[in-house]
Each structure stands twice: as C-alpha cells, then as structure tokens.
Scaffold this active site. Structure first.
Site, mmCIF file in Angstrom:
data_model
loop_
_atom_site.group_PDB
_atom_site.id
_atom_site.type_symbol
_atom_site.label_atom_id
_atom_site.label_comp_id
_atom_site.label_asym_id
_atom_site.label_seq_id
_atom_site.Cartn_x
_atom_site.Cartn_y
_atom_site.Cartn_z
ATOM 1 N N GLY A 1 -26.065 -7.667 155.337
ATOM 2 C CA GLY A 1 -26.052 -6.574 156.294
ATOM 3 C C GLY A 1 -26.333 -6.997 157.716
ATOM 4 O O GLY A 1 -25.767 -7.974 158.223
ATOM 5 N N ILE A 2 -27.214 -6.257 158.381
ATOM 6 C CA ILE A 2 -27.539 -6.545 159.782
ATOM 7 C C ILE A 2 -28.139 -7.931 159.926
ATOM 8 O O ILE A 2 -27.844 -8.657 160.885
ATOM 9 C CB ILE A 2 -28.499 -5.467 160.325
ATOM 10 N N ASP B 1 -35.488 -14.580 153.668
ATOM 11 C CA ASP B 1 -35.369 -13.382 152.841
ATOM 12 C C ASP B 1 -36.152 -13.611 151.557
ATOM 13 O O ASP B 1 -36.668 -14.709 151.308
ATOM 14 C CB ASP B 1 -33.907 -13.040 152.553
ATOM 15 N N GLY C 1 -36.518 -5.022 156.147
ATOM 16 C CA GLY C 1 -36.951 -3.646 155.974
ATOM 17 C C GLY C 1 -36.431 -3.068 154.671
ATOM 18 O O GLY C 1 -35.440 -3.552 154.116
ATOM 19 N N TYR D 1 -40.473 5.879 155.881
ATOM 20 C CA TYR D 1 -39.602 5.030 156.700
ATOM 21 C C TYR D 1 -39.745 5.382 158.186
ATOM 22 O O TYR D 1 -39.905 4.486 159.038
ATOM 23 C CB TYR D 1 -38.160 5.221 156.245
ATOM 24 N N LYS E 1 -41.075 2.976 161.249
ATOM 25 C CA LYS E 1 -40.209 2.621 162.375
ATOM 26 C C LYS E 1 -40.764 3.145 163.700
ATOM 27 O O LYS E 1 -40.563 2.522 164.745
ATOM 28 C CB LYS E 1 -38.799 3.145 162.134
#
Length: 451
Positions: free
Chosen positions: A222-223, A242, A294, A357, A361
């Site tokens: 992903g990102i 990771d 995350g 979440y 954040k």
C-alpha cells in the site's frame, strides 16, 4: 483498484451523460514523472502593493525553468500553468480587493492540472489586528478557488514567516517546487507554513534525497510500498520495516528498490532499542523517519472491546512516541533530520465506527505540533500528512456505496493513489524542506469533510 466510474466518464458516452445530468466529473490529474517540467505552461506572478515575496519568488521560478508573465503586459487570451500571487502586502480588509482584481479576469485562464498559490504572512506574526484579519481571510479565498476552478487545478495558501531567510530561495524553494509540480496532484485547499528553519538545496532537484538514510515503517504494501519506491527514486537509501508476517512482501519491496528489509513488531517492548541498534550498526544514523505503520480495528465505541482500542492506539501512536524517544535520545537523528508521521482526515473530522483510529490519528497531529518547537533548536523538522480516500486494498473492502461517496466527496471527484501520499511525504523529507515544520498537510483532493 480500478475506478470504473472515472474510466466511463472519460469515454465519449460518459462525457455526454455527465454533462447532461450534472454528475461528478473526475479530471485526469497531472502527476509527476521524473524529467517533467515544473509546470505545463507559463506562470503569471502578481503582487499586492508592498508585497515582500514577489522578487524572491520570481528568481526561484526563473531558476527552475518556469516562464514568467507580468499581469501588466500578459496577453489577455494566454493560458497559464500557474497563477502565483504575493498577498503579503495586504494590511487590511479593503486591500483584499487586489486579489479579486488579479484572479477575477483569469479564473478561466488556468490550464487543466494547473496550480494556484497565494503567499501570505502568518496571522500571528502580523503587526496589527487589521492585518491579521486580512491575512486570515486568504484561507477562504484559496479553499474556494480549489473548489471552483476544476479540471485538476489545485489551490494552496503558503504562509511565509517574515523572520529569517524563509523569503529567500533557501527557505521557500522546496515548497514552491512541490506545490507547482505534479507531485502535489491530490493536494489542494491546504495552508502550509514556511518558517525560518535551515534548508539545504540539493545538487539535483530530480534526486533531492541523495545520500539520505530513510526509515519507512509499514513498508510491505500500500502506501508504505509506494513510499519506499518514491523515496528510493529520489535518491534515498531506504530501510523498509514491517511485521514478520509480511516478510515476503517486505523483502520483495526492499529488493525492488535496492534497500534493506527489517522485520520487527513495533509494539514489542524491545522494538525501539532493537531498531536503534540496527540503524546505528548498519548506517550510523537515520536522516528521515517516516512513521507509516498503522492498523484499523473498527467498531462503534459501544461495541468495541478493550483489545481493539489498545492495539490501534499502540501501533498508530504510542509506538511512534517510543521510537522517537529512543532515536532522539541516542542522537541517531542528526541536525537536518526529518520526522514525518502519517495521520488521517479521520483524526481531523472523526469517523463513525473508528473512535480508536480517529483518536490515534488526532494524537499523531498532537505529536507533530508539540514536537516541532521542541526539536527546532536541534535542526530537526516534524510534520504530518493526513490522507483522505486513497485507493488501497483496505478501501477496496469498503461497501460500494460508501466507497463511491468517499471517492466523489472531494474537489477532484476521485480517490487518491498511494503515490500521492508518498510524493507529499517525500517533499517533507527533503533536506531543502527544513523551513517547513509543525505542519499537517491533507492529501485528500480537498475533501468536503473535515477542516
């Protein structure tokens, strides 16, 4: 993940239907490819009476290869890749008329994928309440332009401190280069503050991270994977981290970019020390730390068990604090270092079913804003990005109606791509971006939700 609606809209039948029914019309965004010119057309540079930045900005843009036009002599029919306006000379509300006079006749002259930038003074630095009022008003102007001009045009307000060297090429150039380029395709309606921090221009703006050691957490997919690729493309030596369960995907990313892979659970009690030992022994330092790792564990608050709450706070927020503490205590982030954290628009606007979440954040934003002044004396900048709807495997699992709403409820009428987040983090990681600290930049296509 394919946006089938956007693909249909770009067909002949789709164009006709969108026009007839007034449906959302996602434009083709101008994204960055190495070697691209900064803009897709000339820039019109204007200034309010008494503005202090038009001169330095003109020199920056000319040196970057941009063709400049003067409002007094520009052809009324010419179209522009960017409209740039120095509003630092506006000292009361009556002076705002100068912005109308500049933008009104040129509202349709910006090319698709063009850029609008207004330069102002931070309201808290203004000499009088009237000046502060006028400078704060610029935020409404730029955000409205971002919603009006369409066709992939973005609009930003850049507050440039009157102190130090921020008005020179050293302090401002990196921000202008990012916001004018295709790197900022999905960033619009933002307010960026350029302070007086030290900035080191690169030898090659196509490789602004040459020689930098960059840590990216959550890099397997992903990102995070997009981040590793973009930062490597820009010259960085990437340490991709990771969890062990993602080891195969992590190794594939690291091998692709010629980086190194670290398998580590950031919630383990000894994780910060083990990570610091690895960075110290292999590299002697880490110039940039990107906190991207995350998780989500969604439930409404009344149905959420304690484990879901604790795990999200620990991974998304507390682990960042612990890692920062150890790396800073051991001096592994040198002067000129960068810390960039990934927040979310959920941390700004909140989100049903994501209290854990959104709390984590919002805490990331608090971390950045509290650390920035504390680390300024050490020459280390701290910033955050707050992505909106980004096309990933996670968003692909969202129910269709909710997914389509997320895609369309922004000025670009489409979801962003992981590369859009990566490009924004890349800019904040550049050595040339040292004057940018304490900022939270949304990568959301100017979402209609949140601030």
């Amino acid at each position: 993940m394919t946006d089938r609606y956007a693909s249909f809209v770009r067909s002949g039948a789709g164009r006709a239907l969108v026009k007839r029914l007034g449906l959302p019309d996602p434009p083709r965004l101008r994204r960055h490819t190495p070697g691209d010119p900064l803009l897709n057309g000339p820039a019109l540079l204007g200034s309010a009476t008494g503005g202090r930045l038009a001169g330095p900005v003109g020199k920056i843009l000319t040196a970057a290869g941009v063709e400049l036009r003067d409002p007094a002599t520009a052809d009324a029919q010419e179209r522009f890749g960017a409209l740039v306006y120095d509003a630092t000379g506006v000292t009361d509300s009556t002076g705002l008329r100068q912005l109308y006079d500049f933008f009104h006749p040129r509202a349709r002259s910006v090319l698709p994928g063009g850029r609008v930038i207004v330069l102002g003074t931070p309201p808290d630095e203004c000499g009088t309440p009237r000046e502060a009022t006028a400078q704060r008003a610029l935020e409404g102007l730029t955000r409205s332009i971002g919603k009006e001009f369409g066709r992939g045009v973005t609009a930003q307000l850049v507050h440039v401190t009157a102190h130090g060297d921020a008005g020179t090429a050293t302090g401002l150039e990196a921000t202008l280069r990012f916001l004018l380029s295709g790197r900022s395709a999905y960033v619009s309606g933002q307010v960026v503050r350029v302070g007086a921090g030290a900035a080191e221009p690169p030898a090659d703006w196509d490789r602004p991270l040459d020689g930098q050691v960059v840590l990216v957490t959550g890099a397997a997919r992903g990102i995070g994977a997009a981040l590793a690729r973009v930062l490597s493309r820009d010259g960085a030596q990437v340490v991709a981290l990771d969890i062990p369960a993602a080891g195969d995907e992590l190794a594939a990313v690291a091998n692709e970019i010629g980086g190194t892979a670290v398998q580590l659970d950031l919630t383990a009690p000894d994780a910060p020390t083990r990570l610091a030992d690895h960075l110290a022994s292999r590299h002697g330092r880490v110039d940039v730390v990107v906190h991207n790792a995350g998780i989500t564990r969604d439930r409404t608050l009344g149905r959420m068990d304690a484990d879901r709450w604790d795990s999200v706070i620990d991974v998304n927020l507390s682990s960042q604090e612990r890692i920062n503490d150890v790396l800073l205590e051991r001096g592994l982030i040198p002067a000129g270092g960068r810390i960039v954290s990934v927040s979310s628009i959920a941390g700004i606007a909140g989100n049903r079913g994501q209290t854990n979440y959104a709390t984590s954040k919002a805490g990331v934003i608090g971390l950045v804003q509290s650390l920035a002044p504390a680390l300024r004396e050490r020459g280390i900048s701290v910033n955050a990005v707050a992505p909106g709807f980004i096309e990933t495997r996670l968003t692909a699992r969202i129910p269709l109606v909710v997914r389509e709403a997320g895609r369309r409820m922004n000025s670009m009428a489409q979801g962003g791509l992981p590369v859009d987040v990566a490009e924004t983090i890349g800019w904040l990681a550049w050595p040339a971006s040292g004057a940018v600290s304490g900022n939270v930049v949304r990568v959301c296509g100017q979402s209609l939700l949140g601030a």
